[in-house]
Design an enzyme around this catalytic site. Sequence first.
Site, short mmCIF file in Angstrom:
data_model
loop_
_atom_site.label_atom_id
_atom_site.label_comp_id
_atom_site.label_asym_id
_atom_site.label_seq_id
_atom_site.Cartn_x
_atom_site.Cartn_y
_atom_site.Cartn_z
N ARG A 1 -3.91 -10.45 4.13
CA ARG A 1 -4.36 -11.69 4.34
C ARG A 1 -3.21 -12.68 4.80
O ARG A 1 -3.58 -13.67 5.49
CB ARG A 1 -5.22 -12.40 3.14
CG ARG A 1 -6.54 -11.90 2.98
CD ARG A 1 -7.35 -12.56 2.12
NE ARG A 1 -8.85 -12.06 2.28
CZ ARG A 1 -9.28 -11.27 1.35
NH1 ARG A 1 -8.73 -10.82 0.23
NH2 ARG A 1 -10.64 -10.91 1.34
N HIS B 1 0.74 -1.16 -0.06
CA HIS B 1 0.27 0.21 -0.04
C HIS B 1 0.76 1.33 0.07
O HIS B 1 0.58 2.35 -0.71
CB HIS B 1 -0.75 -0.04 1.25
CG HIS B 1 -1.95 -1.24 1.15
ND1 HIS B 1 -1.69 -2.05 2.20
CD2 HIS B 1 -2.91 -1.58 0.57
CE1 HIS B 1 -2.65 -2.90 2.33
NE2 HIS B 1 -3.54 -2.69 1.23
P1 AMP Z 1 -6.68 -4.13 -0.44
O1 AMP Z 1 -6.32 -3.38 0.94
O2 AMP Z 1 -5.75 -5.34 -0.21
O3 AMP Z 1 -7.91 -4.02 -1.06
O4 AMP Z 1 -5.52 -3.38 -1.55
C1 AMP Z 1 -5.62 -2.08 -1.73
C2 AMP Z 1 -4.71 -1.83 -2.95
O5 AMP Z 1 -3.46 -2.07 -2.62
C3 AMP Z 1 -5.32 -2.54 -4.28
O6 AMP Z 1 -5.23 -1.76 -5.48
C4 AMP Z 1 -4.33 -3.72 -4.22
O7 AMP Z 1 -4.10 -4.11 -5.55
C5 AMP Z 1 -3.04 -2.93 -3.68
N1 AMP Z 1 -2.13 -3.96 -3.22
C6 AMP Z 1 -2.44 -4.95 -1.98
N2 AMP Z 1 -1.21 -5.67 -2.10
C7 AMP Z 1 -0.33 -5.21 -2.91
C8 AMP Z 1 1.10 -5.45 -3.05
N3 AMP Z 1 1.71 -6.61 -2.52
N4 AMP Z 1 1.76 -4.88 -3.92
C9 AMP Z 1 1.24 -3.76 -4.72
N5 AMP Z 1 -0.12 -3.45 -4.39
C10 AMP Z 1 -0.84 -4.07 -3.51
#
Ligand code: AMP
Length: 287
Positions: A186, A36
């Site tokens: 996760r 993030h």
């Molecule tokens: P989430 O909080 O998991 O819904 O993710 C929020 C944003 O962060 C989304 O655009 C995801 O694709 C991005 N994201 C989550 N994990 C990663 C990662 N390891 N590398 C790059 N972007 C990520």
Amino acid sequence: MVIRDIREMQDNAADFRAAGKRIAVVPTMGYLHEGHSALIREAKNRADVVITTVFVNPTQFGPGEDFERYPRDLDHDVRIAKNAGAGIVFAPSTDAMYEPHFSSFVLVEKITSVLEGKSRPGHFRGVATVVAKLFHITQPHVAVFGQKDAQQVIVVRRMIRDLNFAVDLVVVPTVREKDGLALSSRNTYLSPQQRQEAVVLYTALSEAQKSIASGTVSSMELVEEMKGMITLHSSGVIDYVSVADAETLEELTALNGHPEILVSLAVRFGQTRLIDNILIERKESNH
Ligand code: AMP
């Protein structure tokens, strides 16, 4: 600054726009990590004001999924977001985002019926709806998403075009642990043993990439290779392993004629479902 009220966020966004400031939004479900942060830093490079949204969106979780137990820690998120360059954290309540008689949803068709959309019916209806709402609330010029959720990027891009949102979509490469595991909120669910085994996801994707580079053109071979590795080296239960055209998400049999290929997978470790992918550009002239 943390904003919880929708109207207050909208008023702030309007003020920024009136002052000629460029706004970037980074939508997240919180429990922020270095992945993030990479998105927020990229957003900061492209705008004057970065708004990180933190909202665990109930409409993108299916029955029996992990909505209730999804990790939450707003104080931690505010610290991480601030350090990465976000001026505002927008963290609305579920009740404010979804009023009692809420009835309007955004439905992106076709590309949502495969992969994640097939395994998680209704997931992308929830994603598209909440992203549309967050766009209306934060009024961004730019929105930053991660390649980690490859299909999400494709769905949001389609929605932006189809519904004429005046928003530029920026995609940031997947941030990984040293051993290759993609960072994910996760991952905290994994036992130490599962955490070790989960490395095989990236190993399998990397092997597929190598096979393609060295001339493999049969996607069946690739899928079998990856499934074999995952089964051999982990207790993970495979949901899907896919080799698809990166634009249409059409499942491929032969790779020829497809300039960009998305190799993606979803695997369950106990209750925890992990996804990962790799985007491969093919130089047809080499084959
Ligand atoms: P989430 O909080 O998991 O819904 O993710 C929020 C944003 O962060 C989304 O655009 C995801 O694709 C991005 N994201 C989550 N994990 C990663 C990662 N390891 N590398 C790059 N972007 C990520």
